[in-house]
Design an enzyme around this catalytic site. Sequence first.
Site, PDB file in Angstrom:
ATOM      1  N   ASP A 195       0.840  -1.194   0.000  1.00 56.35           N
ATOM      2  CA  ASP A 195       0.000   0.000   0.000  1.00 56.35           C
ATOM      3  C   ASP A 195       0.880   1.251   0.000  1.00 56.35           C
ATOM      4  O   ASP A 195       2.047   1.205   0.392  1.00 56.35           O
ATOM      5  CB  ASP A 195      -0.887   0.022   1.248  1.00 56.35           C
ATOM      6  CG  ASP A 195      -2.006  -1.003   1.190  1.00 56.35           C
ATOM      7  OD1 ASP A 195      -2.290  -1.507   0.094  1.00 56.35           O
ATOM      8  OD2 ASP A 195      -2.591  -1.286   2.249  1.00 56.35           O
ATOM      9  N   LYS A 209      -4.404   2.261  -2.343  1.00 52.00           N
ATOM     10  CA  LYS A 209      -5.731   2.848  -2.505  1.00 52.00           C
ATOM     11  C   LYS A 209      -5.788   4.069  -1.607  1.00 52.00           C
ATOM     12  O   LYS A 209      -5.704   3.969  -0.380  1.00 52.00           O
ATOM     13  CB  LYS A 209      -6.821   1.846  -2.116  1.00 52.00           C
ATOM     14  CG  LYS A 209      -6.892   0.633  -3.023  1.00 52.00           C
ATOM     15  CD  LYS A 209      -7.979  -0.339  -2.609  1.00 52.00           C
ATOM     16  CE  LYS A 209      -7.584  -1.121  -1.383  1.00 52.00           C
ATOM     17  NZ  LYS A 209      -6.467  -2.051  -1.626  1.00 52.00           N
ATOM     18  N   MET A 221      -9.994   7.398   9.045  1.00 51.47           N
ATOM     19  CA  MET A 221     -10.511   7.910   7.771  1.00 51.47           C
ATOM     20  C   MET A 221     -11.669   8.887   7.990  1.00 51.47           C
ATOM     21  O   MET A 221     -12.688   8.851   7.308  1.00 51.47           O
ATOM     22  CB  MET A 221     -10.959   6.741   6.872  1.00 51.47           C
ATOM     23  CG  MET A 221      -9.829   5.798   6.520  1.00 51.47           C
ATOM     24  SD  MET A 221     -10.357   4.295   5.662  1.00 51.47           S
ATOM     25  CE  MET A 221     -11.110   3.380   7.020  1.00 51.47           C
TER      26      MET A 221
END
Length: 243
Positions: A35, A57, A172
Amino acid sequence: MSGFVSFVSAGPGDPELLTVKGAARLREADVVLYDDLASGAILDLARPGANLVAVGKRAGRPSTKQHHVNRLLVDYAATGARVVRLKSGDAGIFGRLEEELETLREAGIGYEIVPGVTSACVAAAEAGIPLTRRHTSRRVQFITGADVTGELPPNLNWAALADPEATTVVYMGRRTFPALAAKLIAHGLSPSTPALFAESLGRPDERLVRTTIAELAEQLGRGGAASTAAVILFGALAGEYPA
């Protein structure tokens, strides 16, 4: 001949926070699918000649589709390769781990999960605070601030999140925190509840901001799009031990 996949949790980015077992798997790997947040110096631990494949991502950026990551895991393992799937933080916390595990199980490919340090623990450690306290903060809860659409999840347990005696960690949640804070206040949480905003943990541009949920909501509401990863802690302990 089928290979094997090790899901290695890289922590927040500081290679010194990678576990010994995780480092060993990187040194043994033929292929590393990594990642964005698990790149940088940690990849220096991979053995020379290993195939390093970026599959990150990130919100607001061109990203590798999950089904493509799943397919790569199967395709590389099917060649007999030792594959490391390097994920940031702890792979089991909001890391889409289950989708990748299901794909490997369906393909009959063996795997292991190497746990790691999640950003909630790192944020608290960097701020010099605990996540729990006897009698007053006996519960820690982790939530995601964004669902699959990128919006605030509609079915959160507001009574639990507005509990002033819990330590709550929002992953997030930078973009949705203003809406989250408004809901929390509407459900009885004081606007002056301490909050800690931590971004770029374990990196040279690390930043910690001690504030309140109301002030943080206002600050984040004024900000534009950001590319750095952040985690938010709120509850009584978030305001302790000021730097």
